[in-house]
Design an enzyme around this catalytic site. Structure first.
Site, mmCIF file in Angstrom:
data_model
loop_
_atom_site.group_PDB
_atom_site.id
_atom_site.type_symbol
_atom_site.label_atom_id
_atom_site.label_comp_id
_atom_site.label_asym_id
_atom_site.label_seq_id
_atom_site.Cartn_x
_atom_site.Cartn_y
_atom_site.Cartn_z
ATOM 1 N N GLU A 261 7.043 8.592 -4.219
ATOM 2 C CA GLU A 261 7.754 7.388 -4.681
ATOM 3 C C GLU A 261 8.728 7.666 -5.830
ATOM 4 O O GLU A 261 8.663 7.051 -6.895
ATOM 5 C CB GLU A 261 6.730 6.323 -5.091
ATOM 6 C CG GLU A 261 5.782 5.934 -3.962
ATOM 7 C CD GLU A 261 4.694 4.968 -4.379
ATOM 8 O OE1 GLU A 261 4.825 4.360 -5.455
ATOM 9 O OE2 GLU A 261 3.699 4.828 -3.646
ATOM 10 N N GLU A 368 -0.180 6.117 5.096
ATOM 11 C CA GLU A 368 -1.075 5.180 4.384
ATOM 12 C C GLU A 368 -1.168 3.842 5.134
ATOM 13 O O GLU A 368 -1.095 2.784 4.569
ATOM 14 C CB GLU A 368 -0.591 4.950 2.950
ATOM 15 C CG GLU A 368 -0.422 6.204 2.144
ATOM 16 C CD GLU A 368 0.092 5.964 0.740
ATOM 17 O OE1 GLU A 368 0.061 4.812 0.264
ATOM 18 O OE2 GLU A 368 0.528 6.932 0.088
#
Ligand code: G3I
Length: 455
Positions: A261, A368
């Site tokens: 991220e 995820e």
């Protein structure tokens, strides 16, 4: 002068006042309450599943609460605990922990102080029949061209979690215990105790480990955030951390999310993390190079969220990857986290954005996956209808992943086992059922969606 009444005049006055009060069309206090305290009207059954139903009614203006009764008989002589005048302030009730395929009788009355209205009409509700059990085929037995991953934590490596992990997953990711804030809690002091437990569990059970995540702004220990040394010392510290960690698990951890991220949600720009501030914009490539030096055989990924729906962020990340590929900076794969919902993103958008990764010859990791069943908080329990919708979305995701080029296949990882284990519950602060197993370790329709996506 104050007029003094004669006794006879007082009697006449009293008789008049008494008659007036009786004849007055103004209701007395008691009749005022009776007049205002109406019984609940317009009862509507709003949700039914195998073990629960929800009923709402029009709010009664002067009621302070309501008392509900649920019985197995219309004569209300077989109450269902605790619904024997169960009192609550809202004009809605979720009746739970019921038997499937069973008829229940419901009524409710208004309450104000010690006054009660008449009961409402009686509503009969029949819970849904117990669904046929879902097929329990282990996912890894059907997903023969990629590994099926599961996010795990050391507190969930035993009992039923252990049994299910072994049955159907061949790849595990530490949900939070292989991040910098856990493995490097204070300067110069590594703590690999949790990481060792997870890696040892995987090795003992012949599972791959996906290391997650060496560098993440949201899991950076405070001593790093407040590092007091020079920028050069900071960079040396990060290099030491990466090489110490990756070399420790060489041959056991097959892949790493090196940086997680790194881009802002808007603007296509890098987050201004402490790593960027202290090492410069090229901190990312340095971390990938150090990881490759520490373990030439591990696969190294970039990982981020909203990669399907956030084109600006996705393009910024892919531009970085293109630059790495052009300059020979080591990178093997790209992770789409896939925190999605039952109603989006679309299968076609998931497929088209995945192709932007596989067209670059990179491995693609759906890293995820969870599928919110209640993004709009319109459910108080998971209905059959929403389960079917969630199942279809899982099926679409798996169909897309199963259709990518074999050369780009790596793993599809699910972010938790049971619904209540999901990070989403606390994150959004509302009910949700985003995973493939329910609270009792029962397989859900979503699990069947995964299997059907492989057909
Ligand atoms: O269970 C312990 C508890 O025993 C202890 O008392 C407490 C003390 O802080 O910690 C508890 O562990 C928490 C753990 O979640 C389990 O609930 C950790 O504090 C908490 O940091 C951890 O949060 C994780 C988060 O990443 C931060 O690492 C979430 O589980 C995890 O789902 C989440 O995962 C991230 C991915 O890594 C990156 N993509 C987004 C995703 C969701 O945020």
């Amino acid at each position: 002068m104050r007029k003094i009444f004669q006794l006879s005049e007082i009697k006449i006055l009293f008789i008049f006042l008494f008659c007036w009060s009786c004849s007055s069309d103004e209701p007395d206090d008691n009749s005022m309450m009776q007049l205002e305290l109406n019984s609940p009207q317009n009862l509507v059954v709003t949700q039914i599943n195998e073990t629960a139903f929800q009923i709402t009614w029009d709010a009664v203006s002067s009621a302070t609460s309501y008392q509900s009764q649920v019985s197995l008989t219309p004569s209300f002589d077989a109450f269902v605990a605790p619904y024997d005048n169960l009192e609550d302030s809202g004009n809605q009730i979720n009746v739970i922990n019921l038997e499937s395929g069973t008829s229940y009788f419901f009524k409710v009355r208004s309450v104000r102080d010690d006054k009660y209205s008449e009961y409402s009409e009686v509503i009969e509700v029949t819970t849904e029949n117990a669904a046929e059990p879902e097929p329990d085929t282990p996912l890894k037995e059907v997903a023969t061209t990629f590994s099926v991953g599961m996010a795990v934590s050391t507190s969930k490596l035993g009992g039923q979690w252990d049994a299910i992990y072994k049955r159907e997953y061949n790849n595990i990711t530490a949900e939070w215990e292989m991040k910098m804030n856990i493995m490097y809690p204070s300067e110069g002091n590594y703590d690999f105790s949790k990481a060792d437990l997870i890696v040892d569990y995987a090795v003992a059970n012949n599972m791959d480990v996906h290391g997650h995540a060496l560098i993440w702004h949201a899991a950076t220990p405070s001593w790093v955030e407040n590092f007091t040394g020079t920028d050069e010392e900071f960079s040396e510290m990060v290099e030491d951390y990466i090489k110490t960690t990756v070399s420790r698990y060489a041959g056991k951890v097959r892949s790493w999310d090196v940086v997680n991220e790194a881009f802002e949600d808007s603007g296509g720009v890098l987050r201004n993390s402490v790593f960027r501030q202290r090492m410069g914009d090229d901190y990312i490539e340095k971390c990938y190079q150090w990881t490759r030096e520490a373990d030439p055989n591990c696969l190294i990924f970039y990982n981020d969220y909203n990669m399907v729906i956030n084109e600006t962020k996705r393009m910024a990340a892919l531009n970085m990857v293109d630059d790495f590929i052009d300059r020979g900076v080591p990178i093997d794969g790209f992770g789409f986290q896939m925190h999605i919902s039952y109603n989006g993103p679309s299968k076609s958008l998931i497929a088209s954005t995945s192709k932007e990764v596989t067209d670059r010859g990179l491995l693609l990791h759906f890293s995820e996956l969870d599928v919110r069943a209640n993004p709009n908080n319109d459910l108080s329990s998971l209905t059959v209808e929403r389960s079917e919708q969630q199942k279809n979305k899982v099926k679409e995701v798996v169909e897309v992943y199963n259709a990518i080029p074999e050369s780009s296949k790596f793993a599809l990882t699910i972010w938790g086992l049971r619904d209540p284990d999901s990070w989403l519950i606390d994150f959004w602060g509302q009910n949700d059922w985003p995973l493939l197993y329910d609270a009792n370790f029962n397989i859900k329709k979503a699990h069947t969606g995964f299997l059907e996506g492989l057909e």
